[in-house]
Design a protein around this motif. Structure first.
Motif: not given
Length: 583
Positions: A159-168, A397-398, A403-416
């Motif tokens: 899951s994305v949530e678990l992966a974000i926690l692992l990296v973070g 932690i913040i 990171g949990f909210l970033a899933r709603f972004v399409d096109g990570i390069l342009q967003a960044a």
């Protein structure tokens, strides 16, 4: 995902685990060696004795992230090679950062870059700018954390949530206990994995299509090769002009005045070492973008006759690289793990840089001044390091939560790039006013900064139509999903009903904020200086070298230019009189 999940082989998990353990181990090593991170000088600035090459690689690794690997490759796939012209802007702007900006910070010798703004303008400007920086990097880091999480989900089903926690959590651990030394050394290790991840994709693509020439030929035949679009139209997504202007200002906002990079410069013994580090770092950045771009062309060649987006196998373009890795590297145990380790490394290097820098800014720009105001004495040095570690952990932690909210972004390069542009342009404009415009004052700078942020934010929040991508084909897909070559390419919104600001390329966002800040800031400063303070005392050391030389040339012949250390508490507090007016 609609395609078949191919889970990691045990060897892939072993490679990924080894990377995470090694990164954490570096933090533990620096926690219990040397000065054991007991002083602020060691924890945040590495005792100011770090070597040039590791810092150069760290500059590259903290600037680039998993966004560069996934986003740039997807950019080549969907829109072609025009974006790579941004590398020219990096090369052009490197000497500007080296010789006009960095030396000013070295004269200051401060932990926070925003201390410069207080000495040049006042505390209000410093606080406002550091707050903008903190907001920008936390949101940006949320997007960075989402990127490897999405990749791991595609490759393993995690899951994305678990992966974000692992990296973070891994990142927060080693950057919190090991300080800037651990961050720099880990960046070097992780940069090697980033390059390895990209080469895995390229080698797999060459194997699939036979040669580099075949990949290039397919990309050229399908219109992916374009480098010099000189149209002056500001609504065209990528042109030579937008990439040189927008890319150049993005580079300067990150490498010339950004706290994350300035803090790395300050870990070295002198300004010449810092300049060398940036001169080494820029070619590495350019090479990385070049090979990542070719990786994108390799993926396009592999899917040139059966586009996975059009055929419905994936939903967004940022999943292209993970899909390719699943299908091309899955049969080789350990290679998919090496790729995901590289993606994780790219994220870890950027996030660790962010948390460490945010801790430095918070301590230096908020807590110490507030403590001094309340207690009329300096903040206890013995508590500073502990506080910095707690803040680094808190910010980590913040960033994980964002990171949990970033899933709603399409096109990570342009967003960044858009996130950097909204705040980066006004911040760069603020430092530019300080270092290059002697007439600039605090009322003008604050007016320009606020207007620049509001303007660039307004532009970025406009409803922008989907970008026109290049032709995609499903002619080689099974009969039930096959479509003509150009059918999907022509499916785009009619933009005739949109205004100019709706269609403005995102590369101009940072230019808009920079221009509004500098122009309005100069005008308001000129008006207020003429009306209230026509003559002011300025310190030439707070200006870029050419401006400082001009100010010193206007000193009266009898003026004693020697620094009388017994009369000042800081080398930058020596004031040299200079008459200023708006004429």
């Amino acid at each position: 995902m609609s395609f078949n999940q191919q889970h990691f082989h045990w060897a892939d998990y072993l490679v990924l685990l080894a990377m995470l353990v090694f990164s954490a181990g570096i933090g533990i090593y620096f926690r219990f060696t040397g000065g054991k991170q007991k002083t602020t000088e060691e924890y945040l600035l590495g005792d100011r004795n770090q070597k040039v090459l590791p810092v150069a690689i760290s500059l590259m690794a903290s600037f680039l992230s998993a966004i560069a690997i996934l986003g740039t490759s997807a950019e080549m796939y969907m829109f072609g090679t025009q974006y790579l012209i941004v590398n020219l802007s990096y090369i052009v702007c490197t000497p500007i950062a080296c010789y006009l900006f960095i030396p000013v910070f070295f004269k200051l010798q401060a932990t926070s870059a925003y201390e410069y703004l207080e000495r040049r303008f006042g505390r209000t400007t410093r606080t406002a700018a550091s707050f903008m920086y903190s907001f920008q990097v936390m949101v940006y880091t949320g997007v960075i954390l989402y990127t490897p999480a999405m990749t791991l989900q595609v490759l393993t089903g995690l899951s994305v949530e678990l992966a974000i926690l692992l990296v973070g959590l891994v990142c927060v651990f080693y950057s919190t206990i090991g300080g800037i030394k651990a961050v720099i050394v880990t960046d070097v290790f992780q940069a090697l994995l980033m390059f390895a991840a990209v080469f895995c994709v390229i080698v797999s693509g060459i194997k699939a299509k036979g040669s580099v020439g075949n990949i290039w030929r397919i990309a050229e035949e399908r219109g992916r090769i374009e480098f010099f679009n000189f149209t002056p139209d500001l609504t065209v997504r990528h042109t030579f002009w937008s990439l040189m202007c927008g890319g150049g200002l993005t580079f300067l906002s990150q490498f010339a005045v950004n706290q994350t990079q300035v803090q790395r410069y300050m870990t070295m013994k002198d300004v010449d070492s810092a300049k060398r580090a940036l001169w080494i770092s820029t070619p590495i950045v350019v090479v990385f973008y070049a090979i990542t771009g070719f990786a994108g062309l390799s993926i396009f060649a592999a899917y040139s006759d059966c586009d996975p987006i059009t055929s419905g196998r994936i939903k967004i373009r940022d999943e292209l690289v993970p899909l390719f890795v699943v299908e091309s590297l899955g049969e080789y145990p350990g290679l998919a793990g090496l790729f995901i380790a590289g993606i994780f490394s790219a994220a870890l290097s950027s996030v660790s840089a962010t948390t460490n820098s945010l801790a430095a800014v918070t301590v230096e720009d908020y807590i110490k001044p507030l403590y001094m105001w309340l207690h009329e004495k300096p903040f206890p040095e013995g508590r500073t390091t502990i506080l910095s570690k707690m803040l680094a952990m808190t910010y980590g932690i913040i960033c994980v939560l964002l990171g949990f909210l970033a899933r709603f972004v399409d096109g990570i390069l342009q967003a960044a790039i858009s996130i950097i542009g909204v705040v980066g342009g006004p911040l760069l404009g603020t430092f530019t006013l300080g270092m290059f415009i002697p007439a600039a004052n605090e009322p003008g700078v604050l007016a320009g900064m606020v207007a620049g942020v509001l303007c660039s934010l307004w532009v970025s929040l406009q409803e922008h139509p989907p970008p026109h991508h290049l032709p995609l084909s499903t002619a080689g897909c099974p009969a039930n999903t096959s479509l003509p070559l150009t059918s999907h390419a022509l499916l785009s919104d009619d933009n005739s009903d949109h205004t100019f600001w709706n269609n403005l390329s995102y590369m101009w966002f940072i230019v808009t904020g920079f221009l509004v800040t500098t122009v309005l800031g100069s005008l308001v400063s000129c008006i207020t200086s003429c009306c209230h303070t026509p003559n002011r005392t300025l310190d030439p050391d707070l200006f870029s070298a050419p401006v400082a030389a001009l100010l010193r040339s206007r000193l009266p012949p009898h003026h004693d230019r020697r620094v009388k250390h017994q009369e000042i508490s800081h080398p930058l507090e020596e004031k040299l009189p200079t008459e200023l007016s708006c004429e």
